[in-house]
Design a protein around this motif. Structure first.
Motif, mmCIF file in Angstrom:
data_model
loop_
_atom_site.group_PDB
_atom_site.id
_atom_site.type_symbol
_atom_site.label_atom_id
_atom_site.label_comp_id
_atom_site.label_asym_id
_atom_site.label_seq_id
_atom_site.Cartn_x
_atom_site.Cartn_y
_atom_site.Cartn_z
ATOM 1 N N GLY A 39 26.913 36.522 39.403
ATOM 2 C CA GLY A 39 27.238 35.139 39.104
ATOM 3 C C GLY A 39 26.249 34.472 38.178
ATOM 4 O O GLY A 39 26.129 33.239 38.155
ATOM 5 N N ALA A 40 25.541 35.274 37.358
ATOM 6 C CA ALA A 40 24.496 34.722 36.496
ATOM 7 C C ALA A 40 25.058 33.832 35.395
ATOM 8 O O ALA A 40 24.427 32.856 34.996
ATOM 9 C CB ALA A 40 23.676 35.862 35.887
ATOM 10 N N SER A 41 26.234 34.163 34.891
ATOM 11 C CA SER A 41 26.834 33.367 33.817
ATOM 12 C C SER A 41 28.346 33.490 33.886
ATOM 13 O O SER A 41 28.884 34.425 34.479
ATOM 14 C CB SER A 41 26.321 33.823 32.449
ATOM 15 O OG SER A 41 26.619 35.198 32.235
ATOM 16 N N ALA A 42 29.029 32.539 33.261
ATOM 17 C CA ALA A 42 30.484 32.512 33.302
ATOM 18 C C ALA A 42 31.074 33.648 32.480
ATOM 19 O O ALA A 42 30.523 34.057 31.463
ATOM 20 C CB ALA A 42 30.992 31.171 32.783
ATOM 21 N N GLY A 43 32.236 34.122 32.934
ATOM 22 C CA GLY A 43 32.955 35.152 32.210
ATOM 23 C C GLY A 43 34.204 34.585 31.569
ATOM 24 O O GLY A 43 34.240 33.417 31.166
ATOM 25 N N GLN A 44 35.261 35.374 31.495
ATOM 26 C CA GLN A 44 36.493 34.952 30.850
ATOM 27 C C GLN A 44 37.055 33.700 31.531
ATOM 28 O O GLN A 44 37.099 33.611 32.758
ATOM 29 C CB GLN A 44 37.521 36.076 30.893
ATOM 30 C CG GLN A 44 37.142 37.318 30.092
ATOM 31 C CD GLN A 44 38.335 38.210 29.867
ATOM 32 O OE1 GLN A 44 39.295 37.843 29.197
ATOM 33 N NE2 GLN A 44 38.277 39.430 30.414
ATOM 34 N N GLY A 45 37.480 32.735 30.710
ATOM 35 C CA GLY A 45 38.091 31.522 31.221
ATOM 36 C C GLY A 45 37.170 30.646 32.039
ATOM 37 O O GLY A 45 37.633 29.730 32.724
ATOM 38 N N GLY A 46 35.861 30.915 31.973
ATOM 39 C CA GLY A 46 34.911 30.128 32.762
ATOM 40 C C GLY A 46 34.805 30.559 34.210
ATOM 41 O O GLY A 46 34.169 29.876 35.016
ATOM 42 N N TRP A 47 35.418 31.697 34.562
ATOM 43 C CA TRP A 47 35.343 32.210 35.933
ATOM 44 C C TRP A 47 34.048 32.991 36.126
ATOM 45 O O TRP A 47 33.600 33.720 35.235
ATOM 46 C CB TRP A 47 36.538 33.118 36.227
ATOM 47 C CG TRP A 47 37.835 32.386 36.328
ATOM 48 C CD1 TRP A 47 38.729 32.160 35.324
ATOM 49 C CD2 TRP A 47 38.395 31.778 37.504
ATOM 50 N NE1 TRP A 47 39.808 31.445 35.781
ATOM 51 C CE2 TRP A 47 39.636 31.199 37.121
ATOM 52 C CE3 TRP A 47 37.975 31.667 38.824
ATOM 53 C CZ2 TRP A 47 40.450 30.527 38.021
ATOM 54 C CZ3 TRP A 47 38.783 30.995 39.726
ATOM 55 C CH2 TRP A 47 40.007 30.434 39.325
ATOM 56 N N TYR A 48 33.470 32.843 37.297
ATOM 57 C CA TYR A 48 32.267 33.578 37.670
ATOM 58 C C TYR A 48 32.621 34.706 38.638
ATOM 59 O O TYR A 48 33.607 34.608 39.383
ATOM 60 C CB TYR A 48 31.254 32.650 38.341
ATOM 61 C CG TYR A 48 30.578 31.675 37.411
ATOM 62 C CD1 TYR A 48 29.282 31.901 36.963
ATOM 63 C CD2 TYR A 48 31.239 30.523 36.997
ATOM 64 C CE1 TYR A 48 28.642 31.004 36.116
ATOM 65 C CE2 TYR A 48 30.611 29.619 36.141
ATOM 66 C CZ TYR A 48 29.320 29.864 35.711
ATOM 67 O OH TYR A 48 28.704 28.971 34.876
ATOM 68 N N THR A 49 31.799 35.755 38.654
ATOM 69 C CA THR A 49 31.996 36.864 39.580
ATOM 70 C C THR A 49 30.689 37.120 40.326
ATOM 71 O O THR A 49 29.610 37.103 39.734
ATOM 72 C CB THR A 49 32.415 38.143 38.843
ATOM 73 O OG1 THR A 49 31.454 38.450 37.806
ATOM 74 C CG2 THR A 49 33.781 37.973 38.188
ATOM 75 N N THR A 50 30.814 37.355 41.626
ATOM 76 C CA THR A 50 29.607 37.577 42.416
ATOM 77 C C THR A 50 29.938 38.373 43.668
ATOM 78 O O THR A 50 31.094 38.427 44.100
ATOM 79 C CB THR A 50 28.966 36.235 42.813
ATOM 80 O OG1 THR A 50 27.691 36.472 43.417
ATOM 81 C CG2 THR A 50 29.841 35.479 43.802
ATOM 82 N N ALA A 51 28.933 38.974 44.239
ATOM 83 C CA ALA A 51 29.061 39.704 45.505
ATOM 84 C C ALA A 51 28.000 39.196 46.466
ATOM 85 O O ALA A 51 26.914 38.765 46.048
ATOM 86 C CB ALA A 51 28.902 41.198 45.293
#
Length: 341
Positions: A39-51
């Motif tokens: 979740g360090a930075s936004a990805g496609q479409g401004g969505w974040y990913t994290t675990a």
């Protein structure tokens, strides 16, 4: 802890609906959604990913934009853990959007499609949550167990009267208010689900195929902050599972109308017209974009796939009644009310 569903509710008329977010993911590139699993930075479409910290197996590849079928096009796919702990999330903040909502629109509604998944022994759960800013209160949500296909509502609730505490609880969505029961969904099916939270009253709402209810929640006055799409592992899990999401919309309203007939998914839904209405066999669609897929939702929110050919939709298989027709184009998702004779 699973609690009794306290009450059933009929949808009220909707007014002053305000679309905060609408995403069908078709404009994205197939591949990784985010830039990392932290979740360090936004990805496609401004969505974040994290675990979560307990999930040691997640990588950036665990969060994908994937091609699905002709109806859904591109979807979000989270590959769940094959271990017994941890969760993986695709999320986006709605705090700024919520802060600029129309005065009086104190109910946040989130509607989305999720895939129930093939038969599996995986202890993963597919979840969609509305969180507060501290990520401690689930203002509203649903959780679908992949192994049993049982779906339950989730919400922040005060259980002290029954000897419990204030916290996040799961709720039965089947049975009745006096005889609650698990609600089991069919495998390998796309379903449309709605969840909502009323900041003024604290009420938590859920609606979907075979359920429509609410409880009096314990987060009165709390603002919604983010939308989370999750894949969560369960105790004794040893099998991974794919979790698919599509056609997500977030609206601010002043009266509950989850999965209702009001056209709130696209602000300019008048750019599409269907006729005849009422209809018997076929309806014609006129609009700015080509409709690539269509489906109907009946009064119980059951989804029925419809055939589209040359701008016409075959509705002959529908029984008489009132439906919400979903029209999907390359770049938008619109609903229209249809009366089937």
């Amino acid at each position: 802890m699973k609690k009794t569903l306290l009450a059933l509710v009929l949808c009220a008329g909707l007014s002053n609906a305000q679309t905060l977010l609408s995403d069908n993911f078709n404009a994205y590139t197939v591949g990784n959604i985010g830039t990392s699993a932290t979740g360090a930075s936004a990805g496609q479409g401004g969505w974040y990913t994290t675990a979560s910290s307990t999930d040691t197996g997640a990588t950036n590849v665990s969060f994908q934009i994937a091609n699905n079928d002709a109806t859904h096009g591109k979807v979000v796919k989270i590959t769940g853990s094959a271990a017994a702990a941890g969760s993986r999330s695709v999320y986006k903040s709605i705090s700024t959007l919520w802060s600029t909502r129309t005065s009086g629109n104190n109910i946040v509604q989130v509607e989305f499609d999720i895939y129930t998944g093939a038969a599996t022994t995986s202890k993963n759960a597919t979840r969609v949550y509305i969180y507060d800013s501290g990520l401690t209160k689930i203002l509203s949500g649903v959780s679908l167990a992949q192994d049993t296909k049982v779906i339950q509502g989730v919400g922040y609730y005060d259980a002290t009267a029954g000897g419990g505490s204030v916290g996040n609880y799961g709720f039965y969505l089947g049975g009745t208010s006096t005889a609650p029961a698990d609600l089991t969904l069919s495998a390998s099916s796309w379903i449309r689900v709605g969840i909502a939270f009323d900041k003024t009253t604290g009420n938590v709402y859920w609606k979907g195929p075979g359920f429509n209810g609410y409880v009096a929640g314990a987060a009165t006055g709390v603002d919604p902050s983010s939308i989370y799409l999750l894949a969560s592992a369960g105790t004794s899990n040893a099998v991974s599972a794919d979790h698919l999401f599509d056609n997500l919309t977030v609206t601010a309203v002043n009266a509950i109308n989850l999965l209702g007939t009001n056209e709130v998914i696209e602000k300019n839904s008048d750019s599409f017209k269907i006729y005849p209405n009422p209809a018997t066999d076929f309806i014609t669609v006129e609009g700015k974009d080509k409709v690539i897929a269509a489906y109907a939702y009946d009064a119980s929110s059951k989804r029925i796939e419809l055939s589209v050919q040359n701008g016409k939709i075959d509705v002959s298989t529908l029984t008489a009644g009132v439906y919400v027709i979903g029209l999907k184009t390359k770049n938008s998702y619109v609903t229209k009310k249809l009366i089937k004779k």
